[in-house]
Scaffold this active site. Structure first.
Site, short mmCIF file in Angstrom:
data_model
loop_
_atom_site.label_atom_id
_atom_site.label_comp_id
_atom_site.label_asym_id
_atom_site.label_seq_id
_atom_site.Cartn_x
_atom_site.Cartn_y
_atom_site.Cartn_z
N ILE A 61 -6.59 -37.51 29.85
CA ILE A 61 -5.19 -37.93 29.82
C ILE A 61 -4.33 -37.03 28.94
CG2 ILE A 61 -5.70 -40.33 30.36
CD1 ILE A 61 -5.55 -40.98 27.41
N GLY A 62 -4.89 -36.04 28.28
CA GLY A 62 -4.08 -35.16 27.44
C GLY A 62 -4.95 -34.24 26.61
N GLY A 63 -4.29 -33.47 25.79
CA GLY A 63 -5.03 -32.56 24.93
C GLY A 63 -4.09 -31.71 24.10
N GLY A 64 -4.59 -31.17 23.02
CA GLY A 64 -3.83 -30.30 22.15
C GLY A 64 -4.66 -29.11 21.73
N GLY A 65 -4.22 -28.45 20.66
CA GLY A 65 -4.91 -27.26 20.22
C GLY A 65 -6.26 -27.53 19.61
N MET A 66 -6.45 -28.73 19.08
CA MET A 66 -7.70 -29.03 18.39
C MET A 66 -8.61 -29.97 19.14
SD MET A 66 -6.18 -29.56 14.59
CE MET A 66 -5.01 -30.71 15.25
N VAL A 89 -8.14 -35.39 24.87
CA VAL A 89 -8.07 -36.85 24.86
C VAL A 89 -8.46 -37.36 26.24
CG1 VAL A 89 -6.66 -38.88 24.39
CG2 VAL A 89 -6.24 -36.75 23.15
N LYS A 106 -10.76 -39.18 21.56
CA LYS A 106 -10.34 -37.81 21.22
C LYS A 106 -11.59 -37.03 20.84
CE LYS A 106 -6.43 -36.77 19.80
NZ LYS A 106 -5.11 -36.54 19.17
N ASP A 141 1.79 -33.78 11.17
CA ASP A 141 1.97 -33.26 12.53
C ASP A 141 2.84 -34.21 13.35
OD1 ASP A 141 1.71 -31.41 14.55
OD2 ASP A 141 -0.20 -32.19 15.28
#
Length: 738
Positions: A16-21, A24, A39, A133
């Protein structure tokens, strides 16, 4: 990861999502039967022990937070090289999606969202947790409008060594505080600055600082003044602009002291008495802004080598310089001028040589950089395009696409349509990479096979998939092979993938064996009874038809077993009928011979004959019209100890009644004639025919009947009778039987 089960209980369903680290995923907690968000730490960090240690420590600290505006942390774990955090799953959108879709937001909505974020930050700061953040991507807004702040504790785990990681900075650098950009220790006021930037973006629809690279954006946070929000969106209330200005001061000491103080300001900002308040000002300006300062000259130094002047404020350089020129000891300076000039010769030569070297280096740099300079291009806005169209547009602009594209389920965005991009509204170097986020459409659910299950259990299972009660249709049918309330078929069939928000599922439910009301067969003929049973879906076999002696007509139904008339029975049910097999052996039959005359000779009379015997009562035998005497036969059945009765009605009046008993018939006794004469009245007698009173009689000898003659003399009876007959003939009278 999809399909994997972490910790023996978290089944990964979709990304359902994600970031640099981290990435999710939506998962299902099989132990507690609820959806959660998991996560997972990206693989490039799994071997950094220091990072993992801080990651786990801060995640555990965040789990201690309990606030309605903070996403709850449920669990922290590790399985092989997978480090994960399990948290509350929020059904809705993140703030970045809302801003991209419909910014600028109305002031009241932006203030409401910012107030809930500030409330969450105030709770975290009181528990010694710094977010570090805060950005729209980490602000979730549920379907009920409640704001949830996520990623508490994870941002703190980023060390200075990760500042160059593209994923770590690119998503957050637009919201960095100046002290964060410097790399110095950050505190609560860093979160307040980031919240101010988020509020700025909500009410203006744009970020205050854009640049070609993360470093250039960070430098703008350090050096460039913030453009007034009202110059971008004049509709912003002055009180809201004042909050943004105060929260985003480059000098931390000029910001709000706490998030709670900012919350109080937000909660009163839209009151009528505050909307038109004066613009906030700061007396000395922002001391952390980059300034042009005057050079320090030897004459400005005192005996101890310290500057003999104060740094002027911005814009006061010329005035300070004029004041310095008006020193009180001008004559002494003129006398010492030759010595001062001799002292400047050597430094001047050094400076000139240095400048020459710098100029040469700069010239070489310009030549080299000119050959290596890469042209800048405008990043096309591809949100809303299909993935293929977006790729074509970006490649035509000289840009590259970061692989793989981020894919996520979006209920309101068609499949394969781009819903976000990493760079937009900016110019970048040709060949830069752009990350695309592409919709997988609504999350589809797979149907199980529900045949044979109870309908209430199936409805509950479909509602767990996300279907509303109105999307679940039920059709009831009779089915002898399934219990009532059991699903016997479904549409769509099992293993079909469907969108729970729009799909409709139809369940065919058994009502069990079909039932019909048992018809009333008593008194019906056997043929009529069979037809009635066939029409009702019931059956009777010949071997189930029993005969019994009865005074009912032969073939008449006497009883039906085992179901009484009107009771509900299943179709196809067998039953037993008892019918009349004829009269009993001891029954007797007798025929009444009736001789019936009309009421008046030559005139019509209505005749109705009714009888009662062993077969029934008041049975109509005949109904007719006669003008003359006629004979009628009425046959009856006699049972022991009973009698038969015949009633004759003439012109609606009971004329006569005759009976015959069982004993009389069995003994063979004669019943005699059964005549019903007419009712014509007796004619009025004439004087000549008036009879003489009977004065007595004398018995004649030899037993002959004698009577008085009309003159009173005795005479023989036979002669007298003949005379009477003659008189009757003269008068026209006669017996109704003649």
């Amino acid at each position: 990861m999809i399909g994997r089960e972490l910790g023996g209980r978290y089944e990964i369903l979709s990304r359902i999502g994600g970031g640099g680290m981290a990435l999710v995923y939506k998962a299902h907690d099989v132990l507690l039967s609820r959806n959660v968000a998991v996560k997972v730490l990206r693989s490039q960090y799994v071997h950094d022990e220091e990072f993992i240690r801080r990651f786990r420590r801060e995640a555990q600290s965040a789990a201690a937070l309990s606030h309605p505006n903070v996403v709850s942390i449920y669990d922290v774990g590790q399985e092989e090289d997978v480090h994960y955090i399990v948290m509350e799953y929020v059904e809705g959108h993140n703030l970045n999606e809302i801003i991209q879709e419909r910014a600028p937001l109305q002031a009241d909505e932006a203030v409401r969202i910012a107030s809930q974020i500030a409330d969450a930050l105030d709770h975290a700061h009181q528990n010694h947790i710094i977010h570090r953040d805060i950005k729209p991507h980490n602000i979730l807004i549920g379907r009920n409008g409640r704001v949830k702040v996520t990623d508490f504790g994870i941002a703190r785990a980023v060390t200075s060594s990760t500042i160059t990681q593209t994923g770590s900075v690119l998503g957050s650098v637009h919201y960095f505080s100046p002290e964060h950009a410097k790399g110095v220790s950050t505190g609560e006021k860093s979160d307040i600055y980031s919240l101010g930037i988020v509020l700025y973006q909500m009410v203006t629809g744009r970020l205050p600082f854009l640049g070609e690279s993360p470093i250039s954006v960070a430098l703008k946070h350090l050096q460039e003044p913030l453009e007034d929000p009202k110059s971008v969106n004049p509709l912003i209330p002055q009180s809201v602009e004042n909050i943004i200005i105060k929260a985003t001061r480059k000098n931390p000491s000029e910001r709000y002291r706490t998030a709670g103080e900012m919350l109080e300001d937000l909660e009163t900002s839209l009151r009528p008495d505050r909307i038109g308040e004066p613009k906030i000002t700061f007396a000395a300006g922002d001391m952390d802004e980059t300034r042009v300062m005057p050079a320090i000259r030897p004459g400005m130094l005192g005996n101890e080598g310290k500057p003999s002047f104060q740094y002027p404020a911005s814009g006061q350089g010329a005035a300070a310089k004029d004041t310095a020129r008006k020193a009180p000891a001008e004559e002494e300076e003129e006398e010492e001028e030759p010595a001062r000039r001799r002292g400047w010769v050597k430094p001047l030569v050094i400076i000139l040589i240095t400048l020459a070297v710098i100029g040469a280096v700069y010239g070489v740099f310009r030549v080299v950089s000119g050959s290596l300079d890469v042209a800048e291009v405008e990043v096309p806005y591809v949100v809303g395009q299909t993935e293929q169209q977006a790729r074509t547009m970006l490649e035509d602009a000289g840009l590259m696409i970061a692989e793989p594209s981020i894919r996520a389920y979006k209920a309101d965005i068609p499949k394969d349509q781009v819903f976000a991009q990493s760079k937009s509204n900016m110019r970048v170097k040709k060949g830069s990479r752009v990350q695309l986020s592409v919709s997988d459409g609504p999350e589809l659910k797979k149907l199980d096979s529900y045949v044979g299950q109870k309908v209430q259990d199936v409805v509950a299972a479909l509602q767990d998939l996300g279907l509303e009660s109105g999307q679940i249709k039920q059709t009831e049918v009779f089915d002898a092979s399934a219990e009532p309330g059991t699903v016997i078929s479904q549409n769509p069939p099992p293993d079909t993938e469907l969108d729970p928000a729009t799909a409709t599922v139809t369940l065919t439910v058994s009502k069990g064996q079909e039932t019909v009301p048992m018809p009333d067969l008593l008194g019906k003929s056997i043929d009529d009874a069979k037809k009635m049973l066939h029409n009702a879906g019931l059956e009777v076999r010949d071997e189930n038809i029993l005969k019994q002696d009865s005074y009912e007509k032969e073939g008449t139904v006497l009883s039906q077993d085992p179901y009484s008339p009107g009771s509900q029975v299943s179709k196809g049910t067998q039953l037993t009928l008892t019918v009349s097999g004829g009269f009993p052996k001891d029954a007797l039959e007798y025929t009444f011979n009736l001789l019936i005359s009309p009421s008046r000779a030559g005139k019509s009379s209505e005749i109705r004959i009714v009888y009662s015997d062993a077969t029934g009562n008041d049975i109509e035998a005949r109904k007719t019209s006669i003008k003359e005497t006629k004979s009628f036969d009425v046959k009856v059945v006699l049972a022991p100890n009973t009698e038969a009765l015949v009633k004759i009605y003439r012109d609606g009046q009971l004329a006569d009644t005759f009976s015959r008993s069982y004993e009389d018939e069995k003994a063979g006794r004669d019943s005699g004639p059964m005549a019903v004469p007419g009712t014509e009245p007796t004619p009025t007698p004439t004087p000549e025919a008036t009879p003489t009173p009977d004065l007595g009689a004398v018995a004649p000898p030899d037993g002959e009947n004698t009577s008085l003659d009309l003159d009173g003399k005795p005479g023989k009876g036979k002669d007298r009778d003949k005379e009477k007959d003659k008189e009757k003939d003269k008068d026209g009278n006669h017996d109704g039987n003649d």
